[in-house]
Structure formats: C-alpha cells, structure tokens
Design an enzyme around this catalytic site. Structure first.
Site, PDB file in Angstrom:
ATOM      1  N   HIS A  96       5.814  55.374  17.349  1.00 44.71           N
ATOM      2  CA  HIS A  96       5.912  56.769  17.799  1.00 44.71           C
ATOM      3  C   HIS A  96       7.378  57.216  17.828  1.00 44.71           C
ATOM      4  CE1 HIS A  96       1.769  56.851  18.949  1.00 44.71           C
ATOM      5  NE2 HIS A  96       1.883  56.197  20.080  1.00 44.71           N
ATOM      6  N   LYS A 134     -12.582  63.920  20.951  1.00 55.11           N
ATOM      7  CA  LYS A 134     -13.364  64.871  20.150  1.00 55.11           C
ATOM      8  C   LYS A 134     -13.167  64.663  18.651  1.00 55.11           C
ATOM      9  CE  LYS A 134     -14.227  68.773  23.167  1.00 55.11           C
ATOM     10  NZ  LYS A 134     -14.019  70.223  23.381  1.00 55.11           N
TER      11      LYS A 134
END
Ligand code: A3P
Length: 313
Positions: A128, A270
């Site tokens: 990251h 989701k």
C-alpha cells in the site's frame, strides 16, 4: 480444494486481538509523515525494508487500501501458480511458499526480508506504500509493478466500512467524521489523492502497468489476459477461464473462510461500483470533485480513472 492460508489468517487474528486492548489514539503511528496501523507495521520493519533487495522477476502489486488489492492478489498468485505448472488454489500452489510470509511487503517483523531472500522465484508481494517509500531496489532492478487504482469516492466508502469492521483501525461514529479525516490526510497509509499524484510520477515507466478496479469489474477476462501478458505468463484458454471464474466476487467470498478467515466477512463487502452514492452528501461530493481536480485530474492516472463516469453520474 481451496488451500487454507494459515499464516495470513493468524497474523490478522493476532493483530485484531492486540488492537482490542489499545486506545483509539494508539491504533495508528506516524512514520515519515504518514500514518500506519500499530498492530501490523513498525518503524523497525520500515527501516529494514530500505535494504530489501528486489528481483527483476518479482511480481509486485501496488494499491491503496480498499482499491481491490486482495482481489488482484488472488489473480496474480493464480497466474504465478500457472507459470509454475501448479493448480491455482491447491495445496501445492504458490500460496504454499508465499504464505510463509504475509504478502503485504510492509507488514510483519523486521526479519521478514532476510527470510524472503530464501524464497524461490517468482516471489509475489503487495504494497500500500507510496512509491517514494518503497525500497530503491524495486526501481533499480526493474521489478514489474501492477498499479491498481479505484475511483476515490468508492475507496472512501469501502474504507469507512472497513474501519468500522476491523478493530485494528480507528472506528467512526458517523460517516461525516470519517469523510473529514479522509479528506484531511488522517488515514492509515496516508491521503489517497496524494497517493495517486505520487504514483502518477511513475505512470510512464515501462515496468509499471496501471489498471483500474472498474475496468477489471467491467471485463475480468480481458484484464487477466493483459496482466498475464505484462508479466510474461502464457495462458491457455482453459487456464484463463479458471482464473476468471475463481476471481468472481461470489467465488472469492465463498472461499474466504479458507483464504481470509473471519476477516473475509469484513473484506468481501459489496464488491461493486458506485456504492458511494449511498453515503456522500452533495456537499461532500463537490468537495471530493474539487480535491480531485486539484490533485490529479488531467494527469495520466486522473484520466485513467474516468472520474466523470464513475464519480459524477
Ligand atoms: P467494497 O468494500 O466496496 O465491497 P482491498 O482488498 O484493497 O482491501 O479492497 C477491498 C475491496 O475490494 C472491497 O470493496 C471488496 O468487496 C472488493 N473486492 C474484493 N474481492 C473482489 C472481487 N472478487 N470482485 C470485486 N470486488 C472485490
């Protein structure tokens, strides 16, 4: 059968347990002006990382938190397994070696880089980190990097739910409070828009391929094909189909008990585009539009994100 990633699951479980006894303000620490989670990162590890020796055949995935790094990680480890004539997801696949180390480069103890020198090629790692904080050898030795980016409104939305689901990150009582912190650089791994503009300086390099979350979502088969070509991994039609099927949201969520343990319930939320519309107020939306304009619009990465399509419609 999907291989269990015991090392991965154990590290996350340990971090969550440690976080439970910490105060909110202890969960993040600052290193060179950027915040990181105390339970999984440390200044000692960052120091040791500077001398990490990359190999030209390392497979590196760079992506800000919540841009789909676990998704692309599976695609890449499956491709490496295929290149080694192993079956993706099986006990004998690349995970068997890679899972000896937590795949996120900057996460773990300071001795991990020494242990990584003994891992066979091709090694896989995710990060990251912003490019200026990566070990210099990655660029010097021309290791290939797949840079994954996602539209900033969905990144913020996903990060908000993640912070409230995972004990290792500070939680938020309201979305508004989170939004303020997201826009004022108080996130773990720093400000996303700054992340984008730093990586934009590297976007023309030959050893970097940029891909968006949205384009993988749009056409997984084409994305997998392009990624395999970039890393020089030949694929039969059958192998391509296998990687594509295994990387659907439904299939990864179904396997997540094995691959991610209880962390999987928080991670595979989701898996879509535009969920930001359920959280952003008009005012917040405009603030993000303005910040995007100032930081990154008009640049190579800015254009690649198709901001008007994914963040304005
Ligand atoms: P949402 O929270 O919007 O659902 P990261 O792995 O970098 O933490 O990113 C997590 C985000 O990637 C989550 O987004 C997660 O649902 C999504 N993701 C994970 N696997 C995916 C898949 N196979 N297809 C689409 N999205 C996926």
């Amino acid at each position: 059968m999907e291989k269990s990633r015991k090392q991965f699951v154990d590290l996350v479980d340990k971090a969550v347990e440690a976080a439970k006894s910490m105060r909110r303000d202890e969960l993040l620490f600052s290193y060179k002006g950027i915040l990181y989670p105390t339970t999984v990162c440390s200044p000692e590890t960052f120091k040791a990382l500077e001398s990490f020796e990359a190999r030209s055949d390392d497979v590196i995935l760079a992506g800000y938190p919540k841009s789909g790094t676990n998704w692309l990680s599976q695609i890449l480890t499956d491709l490496i397994a295929i290149s080694q004539k192993k079956t993706p997801g099986s006990e004998s696949s690349v995970h068997a070696e890679v899972s000896e180390e937590f795949p996120y480069l900057e996460v773990g103890d300071a001795e991990k880089y020494e242990r990584m020198t003994k891992l066979p090629s091709r090694r896989f790692m995710v990060t990251h980190l912003r490019p200026e904080n990566l070990p210099k050898s990655i660029f010097k030795n021309n290791a290939k990097i797949l840079l994954l980016i996602r539209n900033p409104k969905d990144v913020a939305t996903s990060f908000y739910h993640f912070c409230n689901g995972l004990a290792t990150l500070p939680s938020y009582e309201t979305w508004d409070e989170f939004f303020t912190d997201f826009m004022t650089k108080k996130m773990a791994w720093g400000c996303y828009l700054e992340y984008l503009s730093e990586w934009n300086k590297y976007a023309d390099k030959e050893n970097i391929m940029t891909i968006t979350y949205e384009e993988v979502k749009e056409n997984r088969a084409l994305s997998v094909k392009n990624i395999a070509t970039f890393f020089g991994i030949p694929l039969t039609e059958e192998q391509l189909q296998l990687v594509v099927e295994r990387s659907s949201f439904q299939s990864m969520k179904k396997n997540s008990d094995k691959t991610h343990g209880s962390f999987g319930n928080i991670l595979f939320r989701k898996g879509g585009v535009s969920d930001w519309k359920n959280l952003f107020t008009e005012d917040q939306s405009e603030k993000m539009d303005k910040a995007f304009e100032e930081h990154i619009a008009g640049t190579k990465l800015g254009k690649k994100l198709k901001y008007d399509l994914y963040c304005k419609a």
